[in-house]
Design an enzyme around this catalytic site. Structure first.
Site: not given
Ligand code: NAD
Length: 502
Positions: A157, A255, A289, A469
């Protein structure tokens, strides 16, 4: 499916070289506003690629950690300048692969610029402490030390901002990095890493491996070489990452998800509050997020607020983010769109009152993208799943309340704790809410989004695991303290034992 023959093929970046995956496999990256538009073909990497990247990072660390921090920072100032000069190009690439409107992708690149300038400044700060020793002729101080190889795992995102929040502080502190971007936004990752390369970051210091989350992510969270795992993504995957990294006692920075709330009191400037709810709820198509997916409104202004909010949401222009008139782009992927559709059905089934949107858009210019109407449910209560679970799409739940206390209770009644906000003219209420909302970020008379890079960013409860962060707090993730005592007395002095009488 259209042919992929003419598509640009992008490689992994390992030890200063752009190279294909050992797997020989690739995946496609398509424009979510028009899936006929193939952006590029990227490496479907395997454990072997990750191991090569980790080995390069481990080897480079032995040189990079000894480069004086002000010199490391000089390279980062160069990175920031190059990002400035390519901002428009990178923003356009980002809108094409991520979907959010051009103004927002410009903001995303700008955030990377801001973070890089800010963190480069740390190269000449990174202050430790000097304190008086309790013994004569003894000097006491603390210094920040790098940890080693950092795994950086990011979502789609904020395709350039979030990687920069991790990679840049990691580098200024003297660590090396293996970076795994999200699979729907790898071009922005390539753009960012190319800038690092061209700015002269030495080979092996930053490495990038694209591919499947589990295949690439597992070695990044378990390999012995890794000392820090910095992850942003869903709470579900964050838990997997946390558990995978625990046996190796790695430092894990998470995060994760959010279910953020805007509270509107009866004395609020309603027009301002509606502006905030539109931006907070539907900016980035609700895929932040910090998105304001819940709005709690005092019953005395509930009706007029809802009327204005619904009217404004219905008038939003939905389309390709590269077009000037577009105010909200598509969902980032088919999976994300399906989640939105699923939750709209859940909301209806739970008995929430659908007052705006509710449908996928499939006609005309929307036919080839993942578009959905901005959607508002009214009369939602805290037991409903749409009020509790992260949807990550253009769906806002509006809930009535009778008092500030009730609004705060509703605000806190979720498993997440990232961001919250209040609209009120009453300073007493503003300060009460500021104190009592259990979130990492709080806004007064502004929506739940709008973080600046020089303050800590992160959340409580199931949003984070205690780290932050951005700001100076980011240094705490990517460095650890060493306390140093220098005894220049020429004799053995025992702390707590050799107490001198005065
Ligand atoms: P996601 O958890 O599906 O994926 C995040 C990353 O993790 C990707 O690069 C993915 O390929 C990787 N991943 C997937 N499985 C893994 C595993 N088993 N081991 C290690 N890495 C793995 O999330 P998304 O759909 O890419 O993003 C959306 C989510 O991110 C939402 O829940 C959002 O709230 C969160 N987000 C949080 C913040 C914050 O700062 N708190 C900021 C932006 C997005």
């Amino acid at each position: 499916m259209p042919s992929t023959i003419s598509a640009t093929v992008y490689h992994n970046y390992i030890d200063g070289r752009w190279a294909p995956s050992a797997s020989g496999s690739t995946f496609e990256n398509r424009n979510p506003a028009n899936t006929d538009d193939l952006i590029g073909v990227f490496q479907q990497s395997t454990r072997r690629d990750v191991e090569a990247a980790l080995a390069a990072a481990a080897s480079a660390y032995e040189r990079w950690r000894l480069v004086p921090a002000p010199r490391r920072a000089e390279l980062l100032y160069g990175v920031a300048q190059m990002l400035v000069s390519r901002k428009e190009e990178f923003a356009r690439d980002m809108t094409r692969e991520m979907g959010k409107v051009l103004n927002e992708t410009r903001g995303d690149v700008q955030e990377a610029i801001d973070m890089t300038f800010y963190m480069a400044g740390e190269g000449r700060r990174m202050f430790g402490q000097t304190v008086p020793s309790e013994l004569r002729n003894k000097f006491a101080m603390s210094v920040r030390q790098p940890l080693g190889v950092c795994s950086v795992i990011t979502p789609w995102n904020f395709p350039m901002a979030i990687p920069s929040w991790k990679i840049i502080p990691a580098l200024v502190c003297g660590n090396t990095v293996v970076f795994k971007p999200a699979s729907t936004t790898p071009l922005s990752a390539v753009n960012f890493v190319k800038v690092l390369e061209e700015a002269g970051i030495p080979k092996g210091v930053v490495n990038m491996v694209t591919g499947d989350g589990e295949e690439v992510g597992t070695p990044l969270t378990t390999d012995d070489v890794v000392r820090v795992v910095s992850f942003t993504g869903s709470t579900h995957v964050g838990r997997i990452v946390n558990q995978a990294a625990a046996p190796g006692f790695k430092k894990v920075h998470l995060e994760m998800g959010g279910k953020n709330v805007i509270m509107i009191m009866e004395d609020a400037n309603l027009e301002l509050a509606v502006d905030g709810c539109l931006w907070g709820g539907f900016g980035t198509t609700g895929q932040r997020c910090t998105a304001a997916s819940r709005v709690v409104v005092h019953e005395k202004v509930y009706k007029p607020f809802l009327e204005q909010f619904v009217a404004r949401a219905k008038s939003l222009v939905i389309g390709d983010g590269l077009r000037d008139e577009t105010q909200m782009g598509p969902s980032n992927s088919e999976g994300q769109l399906n989640t939105v559709i699923k939750y709209v059905k859940i909301g209806r089934d739970e008995g929430a009152r659908l007052v705006a949107g509710g449908n996928r858009l499939t006609a005309g210019t929307h036919a080839k993208g993942y578009f959905h109407e901005p959607t508002i449910f009214a009369d939602v209560n805290t037991r409903m799943r749409i009020a509790r679970e992260e949807i990550f799409g253009p769906v806002v739940s509006v809930m009535p309340c009778r008092s500030l206390d009730e609004a705060i209770d509703i605000g806190n009644d979720v498993e997440y704790g990232l961001s919250a906000s209040i609209y009120t003219q009453d300073i007493n209420r503003a300060f009460t809410a500021m104190r009592d909302l259990y979130t990492g970020i709080f806004y007064v008379n502004a929506p739940t989004i709008g973080a600046e890079v020089h303050l800590p960013f992160g959340g409580t409860k199931h949003t984070g695991n205690g780290h932050r962060e951005a700001g100076g707090a980011a240094l705490d993730v990517f460095s650890e303290w060493k306390s140093i005592y220098v005894d220049f007395s020429g004799k053995l002095q025992r702390a707590q034992i050799d107490v001198e009488s005065l």
